[in-house]
Design an enzyme around this catalytic site. Structure first.
Site, PDB file in Angstrom:
ATOM      1  N   CYS A   1       0.367   2.109   6.584  1.00  0.00           N
ATOM      2  CA  CYS A   1       0.554   0.692   6.877  1.00  0.00           C
ATOM      3  C   CYS A   1       0.593  -0.057   5.551  1.00  0.00           C
ATOM      4  CB  CYS A   1      -0.567   0.169   7.762  1.00  0.00           C
ATOM      5  SG  CYS A   1      -2.225   0.430   7.108  1.00  0.00           S
TER       6      CYS A   1
ATOM      7  N   HIS B   1      -9.022   3.683  -1.581  1.00  0.00           N
ATOM      8  CA  HIS B   1      -7.640   3.243  -1.414  1.00  0.00           C
ATOM      9  C   HIS B   1      -7.176   2.479  -2.653  1.00  0.00           C
ATOM     10  CE1 HIS B   1      -3.997   1.756   0.198  1.00  0.00           C
ATOM     11  NE2 HIS B   1      -4.445   0.768   0.959  1.00  0.00           N
TER      12      HIS B   1
ATOM     13  N   CYS C   1       0.814  -1.225   0.000  1.00  0.00           N
ATOM     14  CA  CYS C   1       0.000   0.000   0.000  1.00  0.00           C
ATOM     15  C   CYS C   1       0.842   1.268   0.000  1.00  0.00           C
ATOM     16  CB  CYS C   1      -0.943   0.022   1.201  1.00  0.00           C
ATOM     17  SG  CYS C   1      -2.082  -1.375   1.233  1.00  0.00           S
TER      18      CYS C   1
END
Length: 383
Positions: free
Chosen positions: A369, A339, A89
């Protein structure tokens, strides 16, 4: 001494799953933000030394170095190279770190960092679902930890460890939507968002995942997604999304030569690792590491962008760092915005740098994260 500065930052609106951006090819959507940088700054593409591009699910039309394909799709000269980065990510935040390191080392004078993800076409479990290619975690890893890693279960473990109630998670999630709605309506996001044409031929100029009127009471009715009697559900998790983001980076000296105005300097950049079973907690040690390396305190930071993979992540981060909640994700986060994995790091940085410029914030901190128990953290300094 050479430095690394951001002279422009732009992103597409974030599209919801199977929404307006779902039909875009990843290279073509990437090309829109590459060419936006050219149009907004007046640079010539041939001046770009490299394009460092983030993408997580490098399969299908995101395979075969989508960064290079984006350069070609943009019509840029064949002489412009590109590479594609996977730090889960944080991929495009890591792309910005690599770009900054290359500038400071003298390898680059002008570089683009960013990323893309079309999650509608390449689902998060797409590669893992193909047994002929094997499991992402080997037997030795499974033997070491005794489990298969799972972000949703990790988010539940975080909620339990930090004593976060379902109500607290849902209140935070509702606030994310409330803040995004306010930022959208006020025009605070207009300068960072590049309108693009959606699947129905109409222009998309705002983030598509916003659910106006979301409240904790409404979210209370949603069923847990990962564990029976759990607290994590679709409404307090980040959305599956599509999008692209890009940053034009150079040195102060080169910016002056090219007549570009730097927005912010990369002050400090780090990466950290933590427990891969909890998976999503490394942003806590990453924040401590970046502050220690920078010589700054948490109170010196005027704005934070902290990934909202699940509501339990920023809430645990807040509990550990004691940061001012009023300075965190003030324009909403991934729970509301969405996201798009490989684009998210640059999306957060784009949002952060424009917020810093618009509000005179001297220092901003971004942390995410990342799968595997990883996290990048970056401190930007306003110029």
């Amino acid at each position: 001494m050479r430095d690394a500065v951001i002279v422009d930052a732009v992103r597409t609106p974030v599209g919801k799953r199977n929404g307006s951006l779902a039909g875009w090819h990843a290279a073509d959507l990437s090309a829109t933000v590459l060419n936006a940088l050219v149009g907004r700054t007046g640079i010539s593409p041939e001046q770009v030394d490299d394009v460092v591009w983030g993408c997580v699910r490098q399969a299908g039309h995101q395979a075969n170095n989508v960064g290079r394909n984006a350069v070609l799709a943009a019509g840029w000269p064949e002489s412009v190279p590109a590479t594609t980065v996977d730090r889960q990510c944080g991929s495009s935040q890591q792309a910005a770190h690599f770009a900054a390191a290359g500038l400071i080392a003298g390898h680059y004078d002008l570089v683009v960092a960013g990323g893309v993800e079309i999650m509608s076409a390449i689902p998060a479990n797409a590669v893992a679902a193909l047994p002929e290619f094997g499991k992402p975690t080997s037997k030795s890893i499974r033997d070491r930890y005794g489990v298969d890693f799972h972000q949703g279960v990790g988010a539940e473990k975080i909620a339990e460890k930090w004593g976060l109630s379902r109500r607290a998670l849902d209140e935070f999630s509702a606030l994310s939507h409330e803040r995004l709605a306010a930022a959208t309506d006020s025009g605070a996001l207009k300068r960072q968002i590049l309108p693009v044409t959606g699947a129905d031929g109409t222009e998309l100029s705002v983030d598509e995942g916003l659910r106006r009127g979301t409240t904790a009471d409404k979210l209370a009715g949603l069923k847990p997604a990962f564990m029976e009697n759990g607290q994590i559900h679709a409404g307090n998790s980040s959305q599956i999304s599509d999008g692209a983001s890009a940053l034009l980076m150079t040195t102060s000296e080169k910016a002056a030569e090219l007549g570009l105005t730097p927005l912010a300097r990369v002050h400090t950049a780090v990466v950290a690792g933590d427990d891969p079973v909890f998976m999503l907690t490394a942003l806590i040690p990453a924040t401590a590491k970046v502050l220690a390396k920078s010589g700054l305190s948490i109170d010196d930071i005027g704005a934070f962008e902290v990934s909202e993979a699940f509501a339990s992540v920023p809430l645990a981060w807040l509990a550990e760092t004691k940061a001012d909640p009023a300075r965190v994700n003030v324009n909403g986060g991934a729970i509301a915005i969405g996201h798009p994995l490989g684009a998210s790091g640059a999306r957060l940085m784009t949002t952060l740098v424009h917020h810093m410029v618009d509000n005179g914030v001297r220092y901003g901190l971004q942390t995410m994260c990342e799968g595997g128990g990883l996290s990048n953290a970056t401190i930007l300094e306003l110029l």
